[in-house]
Motif scaffolding. Structure first.
Motif, PDB file in Angstrom:
ATOM      1  N   ALA A   1       0.833  -1.208   0.000  1.00  0.00           N
ATOM      2  CA  ALA A   1       0.000   0.000   0.000  1.00  0.00           C
ATOM      3  C   ALA A   1       0.863   1.251   0.000  1.00  0.00           C
ATOM      4  O   ALA A   1       0.572   2.232  -0.716  1.00  0.00           O
ATOM      5  CB  ALA A   1      -0.926  -0.010   1.207  1.00  0.00           C
ATOM      6  N   GLY A   2       1.932   1.241   0.788  1.00  0.00           N
ATOM      7  CA  GLY A   2       2.814   2.411   0.844  1.00  0.00           C
ATOM      8  C   GLY A   2       3.469   2.685  -0.492  1.00  0.00           C
ATOM      9  O   GLY A   2       3.505   3.836  -0.952  1.00  0.00           O
TER      10      GLY A   2
ATOM     11  N   LEU B   1       7.809  14.540  12.209  1.00  0.00           N
ATOM     12  CA  LEU B   1       6.855  14.625  13.313  1.00  0.00           C
ATOM     13  C   LEU B   1       5.657  13.705  13.113  1.00  0.00           C
ATOM     14  O   LEU B   1       5.076  13.228  14.088  1.00  0.00           O
ATOM     15  CB  LEU B   1       6.395  16.079  13.489  1.00  0.00           C
ATOM     16  N   VAL B   2       5.276  13.445  11.868  1.00  0.00           N
ATOM     17  CA  VAL B   2       4.167  12.523  11.620  1.00  0.00           C
ATOM     18  C   VAL B   2       4.556  11.112  12.052  1.00  0.00           C
ATOM     19  O   VAL B   2       3.808  10.421  12.760  1.00  0.00           O
ATOM     20  CB  VAL B   2       3.761  12.540  10.133  1.00  0.00           C
ATOM     21  N   VAL B   3       5.744  10.678  11.646  1.00  0.00           N
ATOM     22  CA  VAL B   3       6.230   9.360  12.058  1.00  0.00           C
ATOM     23  C   VAL B   3       6.422   9.309  13.567  1.00  0.00           C
ATOM     24  O   VAL B   3       6.134   8.302  14.218  1.00  0.00           O
ATOM     25  CB  VAL B   3       7.541   9.017  11.325  1.00  0.00           C
ATOM     26  N   ALA B   4       6.889  10.429  14.147  1.00  0.00           N
ATOM     27  CA  ALA B   4       7.091  10.471  15.595  1.00  0.00           C
ATOM     28  C   ALA B   4       5.782  10.246  16.343  1.00  0.00           C
ATOM     29  O   ALA B   4       5.731   9.514  17.342  1.00  0.00           O
ATOM     30  CB  ALA B   4       7.699  11.821  15.997  1.00  0.00           C
TER      31      ALA B   4
ATOM     32  N   THR C   1       2.675   3.504  10.092  1.00  0.00           N
ATOM     33  CA  THR C   1       4.078   3.902   9.980  1.00  0.00           C
ATOM     34  C   THR C   1       4.732   3.214   8.794  1.00  0.00           C
ATOM     35  O   THR C   1       5.486   3.837   8.030  1.00  0.00           O
ATOM     36  CB  THR C   1       4.848   3.556  11.271  1.00  0.00           C
ATOM     37  N   VAL C   2       4.461   1.919   8.629  1.00  0.00           N
ATOM     38  CA  VAL C   2       5.026   1.179   7.496  1.00  0.00           C
ATOM     39  C   VAL C   2       4.542   1.773   6.172  1.00  0.00           C
ATOM     40  O   VAL C   2       5.326   1.952   5.231  1.00  0.00           O
ATOM     41  CB  VAL C   2       4.653  -0.311   7.591  1.00  0.00           C
ATOM     42  N   VAL C   3       3.252   2.088   6.099  1.00  0.00           N
ATOM     43  CA  VAL C   3       2.711   2.696   4.880  1.00  0.00           C
ATOM     44  C   VAL C   3       3.447   3.997   4.564  1.00  0.00           C
ATOM     45  O   VAL C   3       3.858   4.250   3.422  1.00  0.00           O
ATOM     46  CB  VAL C   3       1.197   2.957   5.024  1.00  0.00           C
TER      47      VAL C   3
ATOM     48  N   GLY D   1       9.316   4.488  -1.607  1.00  0.00           N
ATOM     49  CA  GLY D   1       8.935   3.458  -2.557  1.00  0.00           C
ATOM     50  C   GLY D   1       9.566   3.629  -3.923  1.00  0.00           C
ATOM     51  O   GLY D   1       9.886   2.647  -4.602  1.00  0.00           O
ATOM     52  N   ASN D   2       9.789   4.878  -4.348  1.00  0.00           N
ATOM     53  CA  ASN D   2      10.393   5.106  -5.668  1.00  0.00           C
ATOM     54  C   ASN D   2      11.807   4.551  -5.743  1.00  0.00           C
ATOM     55  O   ASN D   2      12.260   4.108  -6.800  1.00  0.00           O
ATOM     56  CB  ASN D   2      10.401   6.602  -5.978  1.00  0.00           C
ATOM     57  N   VAL D   3      12.507   4.550  -4.612  1.00  0.00           N
ATOM     58  CA  VAL D   3      13.863   3.995  -4.587  1.00  0.00           C
ATOM     59  C   VAL D   3      13.821   2.506  -4.868  1.00  0.00           C
ATOM     60  O   VAL D   3      14.657   1.964  -5.616  1.00  0.00           O
ATOM     61  CB  VAL D   3      14.532   4.272  -3.223  1.00  0.00           C
TER      62      VAL D   3
END
Length: 358
Positions: free
Chosen positions: A31-32, A56-59, A244-246, A253-255
């Motif tokens: 999904a991510g 901060l979102v991941v935090a 968090t995984v998403v 994901g592009n990498v």
């Protein structure tokens, strides 16, 4: 002197949802990657919401994962840690005397020998640097999740993480400087301190306050309220993990899509290092007769990485588009599925420790 009553196992463990958590994480990864490709501008905006290289979102999501575990921490039980120092000793020896150096050796072996013909020397040096940064940064936040999934002792896990944090503040910069051969390495101390505050201090303070409020009004009724609260809030932690995984895979994901062969090359020494450190710490705990509730988190702490700090330092030292930054990002990408496999392995081998104790 009356006998001390046995401590009950920490709540948590593998329930119906957690049993299939690897599947949910796999779906979250897909999904991510898909959402990141469809809505790159959205993820780019989310990735810029940061302070001192801490997103901060991941935090907030990591905080949501940790808080349910922190509610289980009984601070009065911290005084008993000195009676069982073996788990802490194993964690510190693996994290600071073995892991950074084994990661450096594996990185050099793979990128200066095994993959030397496929990668330019300058790129190889960058990948080695990123792997060294990962190996020198023991995990702080996600360990609480892995500990809960193995029914680890939350009080002991807290002490192990706190000890690593204190040592990291003093030892991280000189250790990385030696391994990289750099004398003027600049570590973003604000990132390190803010991460410790966000991932340990704040959720611990909030969890302690909530626990005390729930336990008011009598032992039996208080613990009943606490159990009900833990049951209700547990899904919040799992949801935080999946979201968090998403996000992480949406950011990077592009990498994966553009450089899959390089990703596989970087992942190879990481996988050997991760499984090797787990076997070493877990085996030492079994031989030393460490109880499973301490042995499992002890091995998992010695295995996982503080990827937030590693990514931040790599970007600070080498740039956001550097090979070093890419290597630390690959560390993020392999961390969750690998650690879930080790959680499952630990839970399946719990009986080995039970027999050892009898």
């Amino acid at each position: 002197m009356p006998a001390t009553p046995p401590e009950s196992p920490a709540p948590g463990g593998i329930g119906l949802f957690e049993k299939w958590l690897t599947i949910w994480v796999g779906l979250a990864i897909l999904a991510g990657i898909g959402l990141g490709a469809l809505f790159p501008a959205v993820f780019a905006s989310l990735s810029r919401i940061e302070y001192a290289s801490v997103n901060l979102v991941v935090a907030i999501l990591i905080w949501a994962m940790i808080f349910p575990v922190m509610v289980q921490v009984d601070l009065s039980g911290l005084s008993r840690i000195g009676r069982q120092p073996k788990g802490l000793i194993i964690t510190l020896v693996v994290n600071w005397l073995i892991k950074p150096f084994s990661m450096a050796l594996l990185a050099v072996l793979f990128f200066e020998t095994v993959f030397a013909r496929f990668i330019a020397p300058d790129d190889a040096a960058q990948y080695i640097a990123g792997l060294i940064l990962l190996g020198a940064a023991p995990c702080t936040a996600m360990v609480f999740v892995w500990s809960q999934l193995t029914r680890g002792d939350p009080n002991y896990t807290l002490v192990q993480v706190a000890a690593n944090d204190v040592i990291m503040i003093v030892a991280f910069a000189p250790l990385v400087a030696v391994l990289l051969g750099v004398t003027n390495i600049v570590v973003p101390w604000d990132t390190l301190l803010i991460s410790a505050l966000l991932y340990v201090v704040a959720p611990l303070a909030a969890g302690t306050l909530v626990r005390r409020m729930l336990l008011q009004g009598g032992t039996v009724s208080g613990h009943s309220r606490l159990d009900r609260f833990n049951a209700r809030i547990k899904p919040v932690g799992m949801a935080g993990l999946l979201i968090t995984v998403v996000l992480l895979f949406g950011f990077q994901g592009n990498v994966l899509l553009e450089r899959p062969l390089v990703i596989a090359m970087i992942a190879a020494p990481l996988l050997i290092q991760t499984y090797g450190m787990f076997v070493l710490a877990y085996g030492a705990a079994w031989l030393w007769r460490v109880p499973f509730s301490i042995a499992a988190p002890c091995a998992l702490i010695g295995t996982s990485n503080f990827f937030e700090l590693a990514v931040a330092v790599a970007i600070s030292l080498f740039g956001i588009n550097s090979g070093a930054a890419l290597a630390t990002v690959v560390g993020v990408l392999v961390e969750v599925p690998v650690m879930l496999s080790l959680v499952a392995l630990a839970n399946r081998t719990r009986s080995l420790f039970d027999r050892k104790e009898t």
